[in-house]
Write a protein that holds these residues in place. Sequence first.
Motif, mmCIF file in Angstrom:
data_model
loop_
_atom_site.group_PDB
_atom_site.id
_atom_site.type_symbol
_atom_site.label_atom_id
_atom_site.label_comp_id
_atom_site.label_asym_id
_atom_site.label_seq_id
_atom_site.Cartn_x
_atom_site.Cartn_y
_atom_site.Cartn_z
ATOM 1 N N ALA A 220 141.248 102.541 16.124
ATOM 2 C CA ALA A 220 140.184 102.021 16.984
ATOM 3 C C ALA A 220 139.397 103.159 17.622
ATOM 4 O O ALA A 220 138.170 103.078 17.782
ATOM 5 N N ALA A 221 140.095 104.232 17.998
ATOM 6 C CA ALA A 221 139.410 105.388 18.574
ATOM 7 C C ALA A 221 138.560 106.097 17.532
ATOM 8 O O ALA A 221 137.381 106.401 17.772
ATOM 9 N N LEU A 222 139.133 106.344 16.357
ATOM 10 C CA LEU A 222 138.425 107.088 15.315
ATOM 11 C C LEU A 222 137.198 106.337 14.807
ATOM 12 O O LEU A 222 136.205 106.954 14.418
ATOM 13 N N SER A 223 137.260 105.015 14.795
ATOM 14 C CA SER A 223 136.154 104.234 14.234
ATOM 15 C C SER A 223 134.887 104.347 15.065
ATOM 16 O O SER A 223 133.779 104.136 14.557
ATOM 17 N N ALA A 224 135.029 104.672 16.351
ATOM 18 C CA ALA A 224 133.848 104.721 17.221
ATOM 19 C C ALA A 224 132.880 105.819 16.806
ATOM 20 O O ALA A 224 131.661 105.649 16.913
ATOM 21 N N LEU A 225 133.408 106.942 16.331
ATOM 22 C CA LEU A 225 132.524 108.061 16.002
ATOM 23 C C LEU A 225 131.564 107.724 14.865
ATOM 24 O O LEU A 225 130.334 107.819 15.041
ATOM 25 N N PRO A 226 132.051 107.314 13.675
ATOM 26 C CA PRO A 226 131.074 106.965 12.629
ATOM 27 C C PRO A 226 130.243 105.744 12.976
ATOM 28 O O PRO A 226 129.089 105.636 12.542
ATOM 29 N N LEU A 227 130.790 104.814 13.764
ATOM 30 C CA LEU A 227 130.012 103.625 14.105
ATOM 31 C C LEU A 227 128.846 103.976 15.018
ATOM 32 O O LEU A 227 127.744 103.425 14.886
ATOM 33 N N CYS A 228 129.055 104.894 15.952
ATOM 34 C CA CYS A 228 128.035 105.178 16.966
ATOM 35 C C CYS A 228 127.031 106.242 16.558
ATOM 36 O O CYS A 228 125.891 106.221 17.041
ATOM 37 N N VAL A 229 127.412 107.187 15.697
ATOM 38 C CA VAL A 229 126.543 108.349 15.495
ATOM 39 C C VAL A 229 125.773 108.358 14.181
ATOM 40 O O VAL A 229 124.999 109.287 13.944
ATOM 41 N N VAL A 230 125.951 107.352 13.313
ATOM 42 C CA VAL A 230 125.207 107.400 12.054
ATOM 43 C C VAL A 230 123.912 106.601 12.106
ATOM 44 O O VAL A 230 122.976 106.886 11.357
ATOM 45 N N ARG A 231 123.842 105.588 13.003
ATOM 46 C CA ARG A 231 122.613 104.805 13.136
ATOM 47 C C ARG A 231 122.396 104.442 14.598
ATOM 48 O O ARG A 231 123.342 104.337 15.375
ATOM 49 N N LEU A 233 121.658 101.664 15.997
ATOM 50 C CA LEU A 233 122.245 100.401 16.435
ATOM 51 C C LEU A 233 123.755 100.484 16.628
ATOM 52 O O LEU A 233 124.353 99.557 17.172
ATOM 53 N N GLY A 234 124.375 101.574 16.203
ATOM 54 C CA GLY A 234 125.827 101.680 16.262
ATOM 55 C C GLY A 234 126.425 101.375 17.625
ATOM 56 O O GLY A 234 127.375 100.582 17.726
ATOM 57 N N PRO A 235 125.928 101.976 18.728
ATOM 58 C CA PRO A 235 126.499 101.665 20.038
ATOM 59 C C PRO A 235 126.392 100.183 20.406
ATOM 60 O O PRO A 235 127.259 99.650 21.096
ATOM 61 N N VAL A 236 125.326 99.521 19.940
ATOM 62 C CA VAL A 236 125.197 98.088 20.214
ATOM 63 C C VAL A 236 126.341 97.321 19.558
ATOM 64 O O VAL A 236 127.017 96.489 20.188
ATOM 65 N N TRP A 237 126.580 97.595 18.273
ATOM 66 C CA TRP A 237 127.677 96.913 17.570
ATOM 67 C C TRP A 237 129.021 97.272 18.193
ATOM 68 O O TRP A 237 129.910 96.424 18.306
ATOM 69 N N PHE A 238 129.169 98.516 18.617
ATOM 70 C CA PHE A 238 130.424 98.943 19.233
ATOM 71 C C PHE A 238 130.733 98.106 20.475
ATOM 72 O O PHE A 238 131.835 97.546 20.602
ATOM 73 N N PHE A 239 129.784 98.000 21.384
ATOM 74 C CA PHE A 239 130.029 97.259 22.620
ATOM 75 C C PHE A 239 130.269 95.776 22.349
ATOM 76 O O PHE A 239 131.128 95.149 22.993
ATOM 77 N N LEU A 240 129.539 95.197 21.405
ATOM 78 C CA LEU A 240 129.712 93.780 21.118
ATOM 79 C C LEU A 240 131.073 93.499 20.473
ATOM 80 O O LEU A 240 131.748 92.515 20.814
ATOM 81 N N VAL A 276 129.708 107.250 22.160
ATOM 82 C CA VAL A 276 128.508 106.562 22.638
ATOM 83 C C VAL A 276 127.549 107.566 23.276
ATOM 84 O O VAL A 276 126.330 107.519 23.045
ATOM 85 N N ALA A 277 128.079 108.488 24.081
ATOM 86 C CA ALA A 277 127.233 109.478 24.747
ATOM 87 C C ALA A 277 126.507 110.358 23.741
ATOM 88 O O ALA A 277 125.310 110.663 23.898
ATOM 89 N N LEU A 278 127.206 110.784 22.690
ATOM 90 C CA LEU A 278 126.594 111.622 21.665
ATOM 91 C C LEU A 278 125.430 110.896 20.999
ATOM 92 O O LEU A 278 124.355 111.479 20.764
#
Length: 501
Positions: A220-231, A233-240, A276-278
């Motif tokens: 769960a921790a590792l998945s946040a990096l590729p989810l948030c930093v490649v596009r 919209l990533g942080p939006v999907w992460f929070f939802l 998310v910050a990155l």
Amino acid sequence: MTREPRTVRRIVGAFVLGSFLLQLAWIAAVPPFRGSDEFDHAYRAASVARGYWSAAEAPLGTRHGYLIPVPRDVVEAASPVCHTYRYVGADNCDPGASIGDGLVLEASGAARYQPFYYAVVGAPALGFDGYAALYAMRLATVVLCSALLGLVVWTTLLWARTRWPLLALVIALTPVTLYSFAIPAPNGVEMLAGLMLWTSLIGLDRVRDRPTERRLLTVAALSALPLCVVRTLGPVWFFLIVGIAVLLLGVRRLRGLWSAHRVRSVGVLLTWVSSVALSLVWVVASKPNAAPPLPPSAGELTFPWSLFLQQPILWLLQSVAAFPVRSERAPTLVYSIWVLTGVAFLLFAGRYRDSTRLTRAFVALLILSVLVPVAATLTTMNSLGFAWQGRYTLPLTYGLVLLAGLALDRADVRHRLLGPVIFAGWAALAVAHLVSIAGVQLKELRESPLSGDPAWVTGPTWALVVLGLSGLVLIYLAVAREPVGQTRGVESESALRTADQ
């Protein structure tokens, strides 16, 4: 019953190799630079790999992209296909002003996108020119996506007691999903990162032993990096996704995880916040989705509301199949198969929902799956038109079928007809995949400017079908032969309720 390590390796290996073969079939079916915005992404990857992470201003009078340094040979290779699109201009398709070292200034719609994915897939192409560079980027994306898919399957096997969660994964891998894994664009990585986050958080509903919980928290921790930093919209999907998971797990379960894994939980939160910050730092600094200025003579884009009302249906279909670009539809058979199979799976799982939290999570996710693209379209329609694509929402909407798989796994649904049902569902989905691949190749053989050009590495249609079918058979064997029964760390439902009381 506990899965043996070799059983886990066999299942993961079958999924990875099967998807790899399907992605190779897609690479052969789509001419170079014909994928969704592929020339834009190829320009960006080639530029980032050479150290150019930022973009210049947009060319005067254009709305498609900002200027970046791109190898002349890549632009020349992309030119025949690029000129077939109506929305581009000379700044996108013909070599621009030379800046030395074989580089020219070229406009790319991806020029301000997050550079991290492009650095990874652009580096392997540094030793190649033109079309070969593009194929190197495609293969790099395939390898990256195959590795992430293997992690998704392994995470699912940590908690799945039955075949249902694996079958849910098969349904989630729509034709446009596997197609996205084979194109050098960040969408495929974002989709898989969403699947990683979903499967790890859902798994925390099923397990109660600390070693497995630690593994799921780590994923769960590792998945946040590729989810948030490649596009963007990533942080939006992460929070939802995290929000839906909170509804599913409940406060008591979250408190239990915090108490049992305090240090690791802090690490998870720090990783999430950093990811998310990155992403936000890059978005604020570069404004990746800011459209270039309109020419002075242009006004606002306007569209009739009747077209807007059609968009949710279009988004649903695009999340199943739309290739090579979003405006090109697949045969009706593909949509019919996937929609009917998906709806049947969701309805069947609905009969076995045994948790108010699970029901609330599913309903909330269903509502968000519609509201988010509607809100995004309303806020950008006058400047970008109907820019939303159905595949954009997939990192979030995968959760619908995964929650259905969770419901069936919780209920431990077994039946003597389970095997035939799985085979029938797989066969129908296999037909949709193969029809999609063959349909795209046959259409491009008729219409592409690269038809008959050795630059397009393809083969007979039957060979692509055999390649794809081989991959699908491997995936079927992974699901059909998966033993059912008790999995390490996964307790019965009565034991889970007792543990939470």
